[in-house]
Scaffold this active site. Structure first.
Site, short mmCIF file in Angstrom:
data_model
loop_
_atom_site.label_atom_id
_atom_site.label_comp_id
_atom_site.label_asym_id
_atom_site.label_seq_id
_atom_site.Cartn_x
_atom_site.Cartn_y
_atom_site.Cartn_z
N SER A 157 74.39 10.32 99.92
CA SER A 157 72.95 10.13 100.07
C SER A 157 72.49 10.43 101.48
O SER A 157 71.30 10.52 101.73
CB SER A 157 72.55 8.70 99.68
OG SER A 157 73.45 7.77 100.19
N HIS A 170 72.77 15.15 94.07
CA HIS A 170 72.41 13.78 94.44
C HIS A 170 71.65 13.12 93.30
O HIS A 170 70.53 13.53 92.97
CB HIS A 170 71.59 13.78 95.73
CG HIS A 170 71.29 12.41 96.23
ND1 HIS A 170 70.06 12.04 96.73
CD2 HIS A 170 72.06 11.30 96.29
CE1 HIS A 170 70.11 10.76 97.07
NE2 HIS A 170 71.30 10.29 96.81
N GLU A 227 68.85 15.95 92.86
CA GLU A 227 68.63 16.88 93.97
C GLU A 227 69.85 17.79 94.04
O GLU A 227 70.98 17.31 94.12
CB GLU A 227 68.46 16.10 95.27
CG GLU A 227 67.16 15.33 95.32
CD GLU A 227 66.98 14.47 96.57
OE1 GLU A 227 65.84 14.34 97.04
OE2 GLU A 227 67.98 13.93 97.08
N ASN A 276 65.40 10.43 99.69
CA ASN A 276 65.76 9.38 100.65
C ASN A 276 65.07 9.56 101.99
O ASN A 276 64.80 8.58 102.69
CB ASN A 276 67.28 9.33 100.86
CG ASN A 276 67.95 8.55 99.75
OD1 ASN A 276 67.30 7.82 99.01
ND2 ASN A 276 69.26 8.72 99.62
N1 3HC Z 1 71.39 1.95 81.58
C1 3HC Z 1 70.68 2.18 80.46
N2 3HC Z 1 69.41 1.82 80.32
C2 3HC Z 1 68.82 1.20 81.33
C3 3HC Z 1 69.49 0.92 82.54
C4 3HC Z 1 70.83 1.33 82.63
N3 3HC Z 1 71.55 1.12 83.74
N4 3HC Z 1 68.63 0.31 83.37
C5 3HC Z 1 67.48 0.20 82.74
N5 3HC Z 1 67.57 0.74 81.51
C6 3HC Z 1 66.52 0.91 80.51
C7 3HC Z 1 66.71 0.03 79.35
O1 3HC Z 1 66.39 0.78 78.24
C8 3HC Z 1 65.70 -1.07 79.55
O2 3HC Z 1 65.41 -1.59 78.32
P1 3HC Z 1 66.17 -2.93 77.80
O3 3HC Z 1 65.64 -4.04 78.67
O4 3HC Z 1 65.79 -2.99 76.40
O5 3HC Z 1 67.65 -2.78 78.00
C9 3HC Z 1 64.58 -0.30 80.21
O6 3HC Z 1 65.25 0.62 81.06
C10 3HC Z 1 63.66 -1.10 81.04
O7 3HC Z 1 64.39 -1.78 81.99
P2 3HC Z 1 63.93 -3.14 82.57
O8 3HC Z 1 63.09 -3.86 81.56
O9 3HC Z 1 65.16 -3.82 83.07
O10 3HC Z 1 63.05 -2.82 83.86
P3 3HC Z 1 62.03 -1.66 84.23
O11 3HC Z 1 61.07 -1.38 83.14
O12 3HC Z 1 61.50 -2.00 85.57
O13 3HC Z 1 62.90 -0.34 84.40
C11 3HC Z 1 64.00 0.87 86.13
C12 3HC Z 1 64.00 -0.35 85.20
C13 3HC Z 1 64.16 2.14 85.28
C14 3HC Z 1 65.20 0.69 87.03
C15 3HC Z 1 62.65 0.96 86.93
O14 3HC Z 1 62.36 -0.29 87.49
C16 3HC Z 1 62.67 1.98 88.03
O15 3HC Z 1 62.49 3.15 87.81
N6 3HC Z 1 62.88 1.51 89.30
C17 3HC Z 1 62.96 2.35 90.46
C18 3HC Z 1 64.34 2.88 90.61
C19 3HC Z 1 64.46 3.83 91.78
O16 3HC Z 1 63.56 4.06 92.56
N7 3HC Z 1 65.67 4.38 91.93
C20 3HC Z 1 66.00 5.26 93.02
C21 3HC Z 1 66.68 4.46 94.07
S1 3HC Z 1 67.15 5.48 95.44
C22 3HC Z 1 68.65 6.09 95.03
O17 3HC Z 1 69.23 5.79 94.02
C23 3HC Z 1 69.25 7.06 96.00
C24 3HC Z 1 70.46 6.50 96.70
O18 3HC Z 1 71.04 7.56 97.46
C25 3HC Z 1 70.15 5.35 97.63
#
Ligand code: 3HC
Length: 302
Positions: free
Chosen positions: A137, A158, A170, A208
């Site tokens: 990252s 990424h 990415e 990022n």
């Molecule tokens: N696997 C499968 N399905 C998943 C899952 C996983 N790990 N996580 C979430 N889901 C799905 C499920 O279908 C879940 O439904 P369920 O509750 O029936 O199981 C559905 O998503 C909804 O999840 P939640 O009700 O728990 O919560 P949200 O509606 O808030 O969704 C989220 C969760 C998709 C994580 C959303 O909050 C989101 O998009 N958050 C932002 C994440 C983000 O910005 N990520 C990037 C981070 S930076 C990065 O990764 C880079 C690194 O280099 C640092």
């Protein structure tokens, strides 16, 4: 038309066999998505215990998908999970499994020396056609690639957490990455059902580079007492449409990971105020409060 056909005909054969090194959150997610889309996957880590845990996490994630996708057909759902799991094997010996792989995806600890040592070893045993990528990252792809003699077949992929849900990948073209390799990585990303964006080998690529300074700026806002964590999170969710507020996201990504990224950039560009260290973030990390994974970060988790 003929020219287009010719240029696609000389492209790499499609990537079918994928080796994922690192059974953590990112590695497991990448292995899962590759297996769901019909690739043969070998997931590699240093111990059987870690790999068992990775398999458990993959199964847990697949069950969440199945619960909705096969809501009325639990048997078909079970079959789907089984089929996906059959596409994944595990190993603790990377050197022995890369001998028949088309792509190596590295998702291990963010440490340049450790990544270089791994790729230097694999470079000697992997076939000539095998493409190497890092899921780093924050480290320059070119620095990792320099440990190998396949700069033209080395790039970056990424992914984002949670990998099964996040649509973006990415695709990084480093100075030495050939166009053929880059095209193969774009095709592979699409074969995973993800959306690729092209990135240069610059710090933090696109996401990022924007997201980490934004999250740190939220911490500074809070440190100055300009808003509560809760209000800042609600503000960004309801006012800017983000699915998580910055403190929720910091806890989700891991405070150690975020600190590691910002520290690395600060070292390179200490004059850039966007990369300045945050006393509060440093304090929480020193206390072992790394976010959701340790049960406490900016918030407490059950
Ligand atoms: N696997 C499968 N399905 C998943 C899952 C996983 N790990 N996580 C979430 N889901 C799905 C499920 O279908 C879940 O439904 P369920 O509750 O029936 O199981 C559905 O998503 C909804 O999840 P939640 O009700 O728990 O919560 P949200 O509606 O808030 O969704 C989220 C969760 C998709 C994580 C959303 O909050 C989101 O998009 N958050 C932002 C994440 C983000 O910005 N990520 C990037 C981070 S930076 C990065 O990764 C880079 C690194 O280099 C640092």
């Amino acid at each position: 038309i003929t020219r287009t056909l010719c240029s696609s005909a000389v492209r790499n054969a499609a990537i079918k066999h994928v080796t994922v090194i690192g059974g953590g959150l990112m590695g497991s997610g990448i292995a899962q998505v590759a297996a769901v889309t019909g690739h043969s996957v070998v997931l590699v880590d240093t111990s059987e215990d870690i790999l068992k845990n990775s398999a458990k996490n993959i199964q847990g994630s697949l069950k969440r998908v199945v619960k909705k996708k096969f809501a009325d057909k639990p048997e078909a759902g079970e079959e789907f999970v089984q089929k996906v799991m059959n596409n994944i094997s595990t190993s603790t010996d990377a050197a022995s499994v890369v001998q028949k792989t088309d792509l190596v995806v590295e998702a291990i600890v963010e440490n340049l020396k450790v990544k270089q040592a791994l790729f230097s070893t694999l470079d000697k045993v992997a076939p000539a056609h095998t493409i190497f990528v890092s899921n780093t990252s924050s480290l320059p792809i070119a620095d990792i690639a320099s440990s190998t003699a396949r700069l033209d077949r080395f790039g970056g992929l990424h992914f984002f957490n949670p990998v099964p849900m996040m649509k973006l990948v990415e695709v990084i073209k480093a100075a030495g990455t050939s166009q053929q390799t880059f095209d193969a990585l774009l095709d592979f990303t699409k074969a995973l059902g993800k959306h690729p964006v092209s990135c240069k080998d610059t710090p933090g690529f696109i996401v990022n580079r924007l997201l980490v300074p934004y999250m740190l700026e939220a911490v500074r806002l809070y440190e100055r007492g300009h808003g509560s964590k809760e209000d800042i999170d609600v503000a960004m969710k309801l006012g800017a449409g983000y699915p998580m507020g910055p403190f929720e996201l910091l806890d989700y990504v891991g405070l150690d990971t975020s600190k590691f990224i910002i520290d690395g950039w600060y070292e390179k560009e200490p004059e850039n105020p966007l990369f300045a260290p945050s006393p509060l973030l440093n304090k929480l990390v020193a206390e072992g409060k790394l976010g959701k994974k340790t049960g406490e970060g900016f918030y407490k988790y059950k």
